[in-house]
Design a protein around this motif. Structure first.
Motif, PDB file in Angstrom:
ATOM      1  N   LYS A 119       0.820  -1.231   0.000  1.00 45.03           N
ATOM      2  CA  LYS A 119       0.000   0.000   0.000  1.00 45.03           C
ATOM      3  C   LYS A 119       0.842   1.264   0.000  1.00 45.03           C
ATOM      4  O   LYS A 119       0.493   2.228  -0.664  1.00 45.03           O
ATOM      5  CB  LYS A 119      -0.919  -0.015   1.227  1.00 45.03           C
ATOM      6  N   VAL A 120       1.944   1.267   0.760  1.00 48.40           N
ATOM      7  CA  VAL A 120       2.747   2.497   0.830  1.00 48.40           C
ATOM      8  C   VAL A 120       3.655   2.597  -0.404  1.00 48.40           C
ATOM      9  O   VAL A 120       4.031   1.582  -0.999  1.00 48.40           O
ATOM     10  CB  VAL A 120       3.596   2.561   2.131  1.00 48.40           C
ATOM     11  N   THR A 121       3.999   3.847  -0.745  1.00 53.23           N
ATOM     12  CA  THR A 121       4.829   4.030  -1.944  1.00 53.23           C
ATOM     13  C   THR A 121       6.304   4.212  -1.608  1.00 53.23           C
ATOM     14  O   THR A 121       7.183   3.847  -2.383  1.00 53.23           O
ATOM     15  CB  THR A 121       4.339   5.232  -2.783  1.00 53.23           C
ATOM     16  N   ASP A 122       6.557   4.783  -0.419  1.00 57.85           N
ATOM     17  CA  ASP A 122       7.945   5.054  -0.006  1.00 57.85           C
ATOM     18  C   ASP A 122       8.704   3.744   0.263  1.00 57.85           C
ATOM     19  O   ASP A 122       8.214   2.853   0.967  1.00 57.85           O
ATOM     20  CB  ASP A 122       7.905   5.927   1.263  1.00 57.85           C
ATOM     21  N   ALA A 123       9.923   3.639  -0.307  1.00 52.49           N
ATOM     22  CA  ALA A 123      10.709   2.400  -0.204  1.00 52.49           C
ATOM     23  C   ALA A 123      11.057   2.047   1.241  1.00 52.49           C
ATOM     24  O   ALA A 123      10.926   0.892   1.661  1.00 52.49           O
ATOM     25  CB  ALA A 123      11.982   2.521  -1.036  1.00 52.49           C
ATOM     26  N   VAL A 124      11.468   3.078   2.001  1.00 57.30           N
ATOM     27  CA  VAL A 124      11.859   2.812   3.399  1.00 57.30           C
ATOM     28  C   VAL A 124      10.635   2.364   4.213  1.00 57.30           C
ATOM     29  O   VAL A 124      10.731   1.463   5.054  1.00 57.30           O
ATOM     30  CB  VAL A 124      12.551   4.055   4.024  1.00 57.30           C
ATOM     31  N   ALA A 125       9.484   2.960   3.929  1.00 63.26           N
ATOM     32  CA  ALA A 125       8.244   2.572   4.628  1.00 63.26           C
ATOM     33  C   ALA A 125       7.873   1.124   4.287  1.00 63.26           C
ATOM     34  O   ALA A 125       7.366   0.378   5.130  1.00 63.26           O
ATOM     35  CB  ALA A 125       7.115   3.526   4.247  1.00 63.26           C
ATOM     36  N   LYS A 126       8.129   0.701   3.071  1.00 67.53           N
ATOM     37  CA  LYS A 126       7.863  -0.684   2.661  1.00 67.53           C
ATOM     38  C   LYS A 126       8.730  -1.627   3.493  1.00 67.53           C
ATOM     39  O   LYS A 126       8.254  -2.603   4.074  1.00 67.53           O
ATOM     40  CB  LYS A 126       8.189  -0.886   1.173  1.00 67.53           C
ATOM     41  N   HIS A 127      10.051  -1.310   3.558  1.00 65.71           N
ATOM     42  CA  HIS A 127      10.973  -2.132   4.347  1.00 65.71           C
ATOM     43  C   HIS A 127      10.552  -2.167   5.816  1.00 65.71           C
ATOM     44  O   HIS A 127      10.605  -3.214   6.463  1.00 65.71           O
ATOM     45  CB  HIS A 127      12.395  -1.561   4.243  1.00 65.71           C
TER      46      HIS A 127
END
Ligand code: HEM
Length: 161
Positions: A119-127
Motif C-alpha cells: 500500500k505504501v509508496t515510499d521504499a523505506v516505509a515498505k521495508h
C-alpha cells in the motif's frame, strides 16, 4: 473392523504420515525465508535502501510458504492424534489451542505486513512494514516451537520426530 474400514484407516494414516512429514519439513522453508526477509527488511529500513523487485519477490515467497504451511496444518489439525488429547494436560492444550492460535497469528502478521508494504509508496516505509510485521511473526513462531519442545520431550527445536 471391516475390510473397507481397515482400508479407510490405512488411507487416512498414510495421508496423515505424508502431511506430518510435509508440515514438519516445510517449517525450515518458512523459517529460512522469514529470517532472510527480516534481515533484508531491517537492512533496507535502517540503510534507507530502495525497494527492489528482488525484495518484493522474497516477501511474496515468504507469504506463500506460510500459507502452504497453514494448509498442511489445518488438515493435520483434524487428522493428528495430538489434537485429540485432553485439554487438562499441557500437551493437549498445546496441540489443541496454543500451536494453532500462535501460528495463525504469525501467518496473519505476515499477510498484513505484506499487504501494508504494497500500500505504501515510499521504499523505506515498505521495508519498515516488512521488518516489523515479519519480525513479530518470527518471534511468535520461535516461541510456539520452543513451547512445543517444552510439552513434548521427544520434540527438539531443529529436529524432526
Ligand atoms: C508457520 C507456521 C507453522 C509452523 C512453523 C509449524 C511448525 C510445526 C512443527 C515444527 C511441528 C512438529 C512436527 C514434528 O513433530 O516433526 C508441527 C506440528 C503440527 N502442526 Fe504446525 N506449524 C505451523 C502452523 C500450523 C497451523 C496453522 C496449524 C493448524 C491449523 C498447525 C497444526 C499442527 C498440528 C496438528 C501438528 C501435529 C502433527 C502431529 O505430529 O500429529 N500448524 N507444526
Amino acid at each position: 473392523m471391516t475390510k473397507s474400514g481397515n482400508f479407510e484407516r490405512k488411507k487416512n494414516m498414510d495421508l496423515y504420515g505424508i502431511l506430518k512429514s510435509a508440515h514438519s519439513g516445510w517449517r525450515y522453508v518458512v523459517f529460512l525465508l522469514l529470517v532472510v526477509a527480516v534481515i533484508q527488511a531491517l537492512a533496507g529500513w535502517f540503510g534507507k535502501k530502495t525497494y527492489t523487485d528482488g525484495n518484493r519477490k522474497l516477501n511474496v515467497f515468504t507469504l506463500i510458504s506460510a500459507h502452504i504451511q497453514l494448509v498442511f496444518g489445518l488438515i493435520l489439525y483434524f487428522l493428528s492424534p495430538l489434537t485429540k488429547m485432553a485439554s487438562s494436560e499441557a500437551i493437549g492444550r498445546y496441540w489443541k489451542m496454543e500451536h494453532i492460535s500462535i501460528m495463525i497469528l504469525a501467518i496473519v502478521l505476515i499477510t498484513v505486513g505484506n499487504a501494508k508494504s504494497k500500500k505504501v509508496t515510499d521504499a523505506v516505509a515498505k521495508h519498515k512494514n516488512i521488518a516489523i510485521f515479519f519480525g513479530l511473526a518470527l518471534v511468535f513462531i520461535v516461541v510456539a516451537i520452543f513451547m512445543m519442545t517444552k510439552v513434548g520431550p521427544t520434540k527438539t527445536f531443529f529436529g524432526m520426530s
